[in-house]
Write an enzyme that holds these catalytic residues in place. Structure first.
Site, short mmCIF file in Angstrom:
data_model
loop_
_atom_site.label_atom_id
_atom_site.label_comp_id
_atom_site.label_asym_id
_atom_site.label_seq_id
_atom_site.Cartn_x
_atom_site.Cartn_y
_atom_site.Cartn_z
N GLU A 50 -66.01 87.81 57.79
CA GLU A 50 -65.00 86.94 57.20
C GLU A 50 -64.25 87.74 56.16
O GLU A 50 -64.86 88.35 55.28
CB GLU A 50 -65.64 85.71 56.55
CG GLU A 50 -66.19 84.69 57.52
CD GLU A 50 -66.79 83.49 56.81
OE1 GLU A 50 -66.70 83.42 55.56
OE2 GLU A 50 -67.36 82.63 57.49
N ASP A 61 -63.17 78.31 44.95
CA ASP A 61 -64.04 79.47 44.80
C ASP A 61 -64.61 79.58 43.39
O ASP A 61 -63.95 79.22 42.41
CB ASP A 61 -63.28 80.75 45.14
CG ASP A 61 -62.92 80.81 46.61
OD1 ASP A 61 -63.81 80.54 47.43
OD2 ASP A 61 -61.75 81.11 46.93
N TYR A 176 -68.85 75.85 60.28
CA TYR A 176 -69.35 76.41 59.02
C TYR A 176 -69.91 75.25 58.20
O TYR A 176 -69.17 74.41 57.71
CB TYR A 176 -68.20 77.10 58.30
CG TYR A 176 -68.56 77.88 57.05
CD1 TYR A 176 -69.68 77.60 56.28
CD2 TYR A 176 -67.74 78.92 56.63
CE1 TYR A 176 -69.98 78.32 55.16
CE2 TYR A 176 -68.03 79.65 55.49
CZ TYR A 176 -69.14 79.34 54.76
OH TYR A 176 -69.43 80.06 53.62
#
Length: 294
Positions: A50, A61, A176
């Site tokens: 990734e 994040d 995911y």
């Protein structure tokens, strides 16, 4: 027509083990070192890569990946250069799947059609765009699918059985599973809860399930690899790179090895999780992302 992602997960299923999916930020700490790191990942044990697309406002994040993106941007990394990095990687490696991960804004500004054409030509296999929920599939998901790219969705601990079919509707490549609530780099998830979640998601799809967020070391990776089809590691690799940098965040002699040595350890954990050969038997879920996807 299958993609490199499809082929890699099928091959690993036949081997009876999970995939190690490694995340690094494109251009961190500089484009040249970044390419050297990405090129070295498969040899260290990464099965899928990734590649983060640097963005100025990565709201999902944690501090480590935010800082990595800022380092990359300061070093002059752009979306165009990210695609060039993949092109350069493909000169040496035509087998390892590459997934671009990030946010929609840079893609929108670049131009969706231009981006998809460039990504396909460069050798990108899939996309993870965390701020586009299923209700916005016409923006990028469907065009990406039509261009021959996998569009990988995230499922969170709050994605219940009513919501899950919508999340999975146009998903391809793999799912995911974000194993905990919080931001990237947060504490490790509960293994029993992760195992139950993987089993539940598998009841809705035949796609591989890769689990990420909170994986720091080989033991963590091995625990998850017992039941999941893939183990995703990001913040730990970004942290390892950060510790190798010198003044002004310049790459050091050991910067590539700092990442690849941890990848090798993680790969050993993943490969040792299922001692029997043969077919397999078996981040943070950000508050705003949970609202979008759950």
């Amino acid at each position: 027509m299958s993609t490199r992602i499809d082929d890699r997960f099928a091959a690993l299923k036949a081997e009876g083990r999970a995939a190690l999916v490694t995340f690094v930020m494109a251009g961190d700490p500089d484009p040249e070192t970044s390419l050297a790191i990405v090129t070295a990942l498969p040899g260290a044990g990464a099965d899928v890569i990734e590649l983060g697309m640097p963005f100025t406002d990565p709201m999902a994040d944690g501090p480590a990946i935010q800082a990595a993106g800022l380092r990359a941007l300061k070093a002059g990394m752009t979306l165009k250069k990210t695609l060039k990095l993949v092109t350069d990687f493909r000169v040496q490696d035509d087998k390892t799947p590459i997934v671009l991960m990030g946010y929609y804004n840079p893609i929108y500004v670049y131009g969706v059609d231009k981006f998809l054409a460039g990504a396909k030509a460069a050798g990108v296999d899939g996309l993870i765009v965390v701020d586009l929920p299923p209700e916005e599939d016409l923006e990028l998901c469907i065009p990406a699918r039509d261009a021959g790219l996998n569009f990988i969705r995230l499922a969170t601990p709050t994605t219940d059985d009513r919501r899950l079919p919508k999340v999975l509707e146009n998903t391809s490549g793999f799912v995911y599973y974000v194993s905990l609530t919080g931001i990237t780099g947060a504490a490790l998830a509960d293994y029993a809860g992760v195992s139950a979640a993987v089993k539940r998601i598998k009841g809705h799809t035949g796609l591989p399930i890769a689990v990420g967020f909170g994986v720091k070391n080989a033991q963590n990776a091995a625990e998850i690899a017992v039941n999941a089809d893939g183990v995703v590691v990001g913040s730990a690799l970004v942290d390892a790179l950060k510790t190798s940098l010198g003044p002004d965040n310049k790459a050091g002699e050991g910067s590539v090895e700092a990442v690849t040595s941890l990848v090798a350890s993680l790969a050993a954990g993943v490969r040792g999780a299922r001692p029997q050969a043969g077919p397999a038997k078996n981040g943070g879920a950000f508050s705003w992302l949970t609202r979008l996807w759950a």
